[in-house]
Write a protein that holds these residues in place. Sequence first.
Motif, mmCIF file in Angstrom:
data_model
loop_
_atom_site.group_PDB
_atom_site.id
_atom_site.type_symbol
_atom_site.label_atom_id
_atom_site.label_comp_id
_atom_site.label_asym_id
_atom_site.label_seq_id
_atom_site.Cartn_x
_atom_site.Cartn_y
_atom_site.Cartn_z
ATOM 1 N N VAL A 1 -0.400 -8.396 -8.440
ATOM 2 C CA VAL A 1 0.503 -7.750 -9.012
ATOM 3 C C VAL A 1 0.042 -7.157 -10.406
ATOM 4 O O VAL A 1 -0.356 -7.460 -11.194
ATOM 5 C CB VAL A 1 1.902 -8.607 -9.303
ATOM 6 C CG1 VAL A 1 2.943 -7.582 -9.991
ATOM 7 C CG2 VAL A 1 2.498 -9.341 -7.984
ATOM 8 N N LYS A 2 0.741 -5.764 -10.597
ATOM 9 C CA LYS A 2 0.487 -5.137 -11.860
ATOM 10 C C LYS A 2 1.531 -4.832 -12.546
ATOM 11 O O LYS A 2 2.726 -4.406 -11.914
ATOM 12 C CB LYS A 2 -0.279 -3.636 -11.392
ATOM 13 C CG LYS A 2 -0.403 -2.697 -12.698
ATOM 14 C CD LYS A 2 -1.522 -3.182 -13.582
ATOM 15 C CE LYS A 2 -1.533 -2.257 -14.844
ATOM 16 N NZ LYS A 2 -2.008 -0.907 -14.755
ATOM 17 N N LEU A 3 1.727 -5.269 -13.964
ATOM 18 C CA LEU A 3 2.682 -4.941 -14.495
ATOM 19 C C LEU A 3 2.463 -4.205 -15.871
ATOM 20 O O LEU A 3 1.285 -4.304 -16.554
ATOM 21 C CB LEU A 3 3.476 -6.266 -15.004
ATOM 22 C CG LEU A 3 4.043 -7.127 -13.942
ATOM 23 C CD1 LEU A 3 4.400 -8.566 -14.639
ATOM 24 C CD2 LEU A 3 5.212 -6.483 -13.426
ATOM 25 N N PHE B 1 -2.164 -7.075 -16.339
ATOM 26 C CA PHE B 1 -1.297 -6.410 -17.360
ATOM 27 C C PHE B 1 -1.732 -5.160 -18.000
ATOM 28 O O PHE B 1 -3.455 -5.409 -18.176
ATOM 29 C CB PHE B 1 -0.840 -7.139 -18.545
ATOM 30 C CG PHE B 1 0.168 -8.400 -18.209
ATOM 31 C CD1 PHE B 1 1.413 -7.994 -18.282
ATOM 32 C CD2 PHE B 1 -0.292 -9.765 -17.880
ATOM 33 C CE1 PHE B 1 2.378 -9.001 -17.895
ATOM 34 C CE2 PHE B 1 0.745 -10.647 -17.583
ATOM 35 C CZ PHE B 1 1.962 -10.160 -17.694
ATOM 36 N N HIS B 2 -1.257 -4.134 -17.980
ATOM 37 C CA HIS B 2 -1.724 -3.151 -19.146
ATOM 38 C C HIS B 2 -1.820 -3.927 -20.279
ATOM 39 O O HIS B 2 -0.783 -4.351 -20.677
ATOM 40 C CB HIS B 2 -0.864 -1.906 -19.182
ATOM 41 C CG HIS B 2 -1.328 -1.070 -20.134
ATOM 42 N ND1 HIS B 2 -2.406 -0.125 -20.317
ATOM 43 C CD2 HIS B 2 -0.678 -1.097 -21.430
ATOM 44 C CE1 HIS B 2 -2.504 0.533 -21.445
ATOM 45 N NE2 HIS B 2 -1.472 0.083 -22.232
ATOM 46 N N ALA B 3 -2.894 -3.787 -21.212
ATOM 47 C CA ALA B 3 -2.813 -4.393 -22.494
ATOM 48 C C ALA B 3 -3.275 -3.538 -23.701
ATOM 49 O O ALA B 3 -3.883 -2.727 -23.435
ATOM 50 C CB ALA B 3 -3.802 -5.407 -22.530
ATOM 51 N N GLY B 4 -2.556 -3.584 -24.743
ATOM 52 C CA GLY B 4 -2.846 -2.766 -25.818
ATOM 53 C C GLY B 4 -2.009 -1.603 -25.979
ATOM 54 O O GLY B 4 -0.835 -1.362 -25.339
ATOM 55 N N LEU B 5 -2.632 -0.341 -26.472
ATOM 56 C CA LEU B 5 -1.945 0.752 -26.711
ATOM 57 C C LEU B 5 -1.928 1.508 -25.522
ATOM 58 O O LEU B 5 -2.552 1.163 -24.568
ATOM 59 C CB LEU B 5 -2.537 1.508 -27.967
ATOM 60 C CG LEU B 5 -2.167 1.212 -29.277
ATOM 61 C CD1 LEU B 5 -3.039 -0.076 -29.892
ATOM 62 C CD2 LEU B 5 -3.010 2.353 -30.007
ATOM 63 N N ASP B 6 -1.030 2.474 -25.386
ATOM 64 C CA ASP B 6 -0.982 3.373 -24.284
ATOM 65 C C ASP B 6 -0.692 4.797 -25.015
ATOM 66 O O ASP B 6 0.198 5.011 -25.413
ATOM 67 C CB ASP B 6 0.222 3.140 -23.383
ATOM 68 C CG ASP B 6 0.097 4.003 -22.064
ATOM 69 O OD1 ASP B 6 0.243 5.261 -22.164
ATOM 70 O OD2 ASP B 6 -0.170 3.324 -20.955
#
Length: 264
Positions: free
Chosen positions: A108-110, A140-145
């Motif tokens: 799963v991607k969150l 997980f996407h992590a950090g800034l976007d």
Amino acid sequence: MVIDFHTHCFPDKIAEGAIAKLAYASGGLRPYTDGTLGGLRQSMAKDGVDLSVVLSIATNAHQQASVNDFAASINNGEDIVAFGSVYPDSENALDELERIKALGLKGVKLHPDYQGFSVDDPKMKPIYRKISALGLICVFHAGLDYGFAPPYGGMPENMKTAVGWFDTPVVAAHWGGINCGEGVLQHLCGIDNLYFDTSFGYSTMPRYYAESILEKQGADKLLFGTDTPWHSPGLEWRLLDALGLSDIEREKIACGNAKKLLRI
């Protein structure tokens, strides 16, 4: 063998619009593919990638079923392994996780910023526990976007708490967090079930921090990734090749660790 653990593509009919919208929101980032599955495969062939993990994100409750149907349609287990996604505020998020498992998807991607949550919000516990109970990997996407203003929901200090709520492997993308080298070293390196992928690291992760993370986290917990279409495999290898990897470390990062996680 090379496994890219962090890529994106879209159904052909929406790819052009999706890429244009994302590029604009991120300040004009130049994509390296056209955002389609065919474009991803062209990039793989050009840069010697054998298998890509395609990560999709459900950005609203009504979208999650179609996102997962698309993932299942391209998930052949040969050159593409696709992960699903759920929208955390959807009333049937837990049921959709069951369906993701039934569809044969392995993870799963969150994305806390696209999906409007902080990774350490207690409301996420039931979702994390369900992911663990189903034996799924969570990325997980992590950090800034670059497409959003702060505050960001996946910073290292928040991620440390969230990972403790999982019994299955967690991947913090982008070396543990875009523009978060110090926080990654302080809060995340060494956590047993936590991996980092190397996606979008070239030109955003200073070599000093990459070396320090490699030393503290260990090559056993790093996964090669690109964030295609936003970076290319060739770009990410430039950073990795600057770290003086041994042949054993390179093999682990390129494919060995991913093969273990994906059970292939």
